[in-house]
Design an enzyme around this catalytic site. Structure first.
Site, PDB file in Angstrom:
ATOM      1  CG  ASP A  17       3.604   0.495  -4.331  1.00 37.99           C
ATOM      2  OD1 ASP A  17       4.402   1.417  -4.539  1.00 37.99           O
ATOM      3  OD2 ASP A  17       3.828  -0.449  -3.561  1.00 37.99           O
ATOM      4  CB  CYS A  18       0.391   2.321  -9.892  1.00 39.66           C
ATOM      5  SG  CYS A  18       0.920   4.059  -9.789  1.00 39.66           S
TER       6      CYS A  18
END
Length: 279
Positions: A17-18
């Site tokens: 995930d960012c």
């Protein structure tokens, strides 16, 4: 790495995930403290963004609502919320292409009935980002425009969206404008982003350090690109959102291919900016 199923672990669901976050004033009062706190939040998530061996970020940016105080001072014009707008666009580095791109954006805005108040380069502090990042940045130009006094807000929003679509229809189809990419064109928000690390965003864009830049809300994103090329246009936030999952995965591509085979008459073509192809 072991990619076999074990216990609760399913490799088909593996993902990265960012970093993403959102801040807002519950009382709706614009203030510069929202941006200062956004800077603190961005500096707390460097581990959620990717970077090259030289320290060049995969991309990071912010979306903020339009500051009446700041843009009123900048244009020396009386502005009111919902009746003025801002367009931020990456433009080509080539001089002749840049001139054509700037003229296209200005024409698209005025064709919708807006009054163009200001065109300028967005000021940046080049000392904030690493020297290796400089060649990866794109020139960023800003247009500030105002709607007629008798327009209702829905009409302003609709006209701004038509201007955005008019720019994209030409820019993505004609090589004359190659390199033109609208980050945002709206009477509500503006997006500022680049090939940056999370902690560099607020410092890099000088406007965001102006104490007159008072806003109600801010959301931010720092990118950890695992299957598309790092590129300023692929940095987030996008115009209306930021996401911290992987939408562009092999699994999603396989689903899209199955949909195409099951419904061959349906068009699935899309216009995409540089950087959207897989590595």
């Amino acid at each position: 790495m072991n990619h076999s199923t074990f216990g609760l672990y399913d490799p088909a669901r593996d993902h990265s995930d960012c970093g993403v976050g959102f801040l807002t004033r519950l009382d709706g009062t614009p203030c510069h403290d929202v941006i200062r706190k956004g800077d603190q939040a961005l500096r707390a998530i460097p581990h959620r963004g990717g970077k090259s061996a030289e320290g060049v970020g995969d991309g990071a940016g912010v979306s903020v609502d339009l500051s009446v105080e700041f843009f009123g001072a900048l244009t020396d014009e009386p502005l009111r919320t919902g009746h003025f707008g801002v367009a931020n666009c990456f433009v080509p580095k080539d001089t002749s292409r840049r001139a054509a791109a700037v003229a296209l954006v200005a024409r698209s805005i005025t064709d919708q009935g807006f009054e163009l108040l200001l065109v300028r380069d967005v000021p940046v502090d080049h000392s904030v980002a690493r020297p290796a990042a400089e060649p990866h940045q794109l020139p960023l130009v800003q247009w500030v425009f105002r709607a007629p006094e008798d327009w209702v807000r829905t009409a302003v929003d609709a006209a701004a969206h038509r201007a955005l679509l008019a720019i994209e229809a030409v820019a993505y189809a004609d090589d004359t404008y190659a390199g033109l990419y609208p980050l945002s064109l709206s009477a509500r928000t503006q997006v500022l982003k680049g090939r940056l690390n999370s902690g560099e965003v607020i410092g890099y864009f000088s406007d965001l350090n102006d104490p007159r830049h008072s806003v109600r809300s801010l959301y931010f994103h720092t990118r950890f690109s695992t299957n598309t090329e790092p590129h300023p246009t692929m940095a987030q936030p996008f115009r209306l959102m930021a996401h911290n999952g992987e939408l562009n995965t092999d699994r999603n591509r396989a689903c899209a291919a199955r949909r195409s085979r099951s419904d061959p008459g349906r068009s699935h073509s899309a216009s995409t900016p540089p950087g959207s192809r897989r590595r």
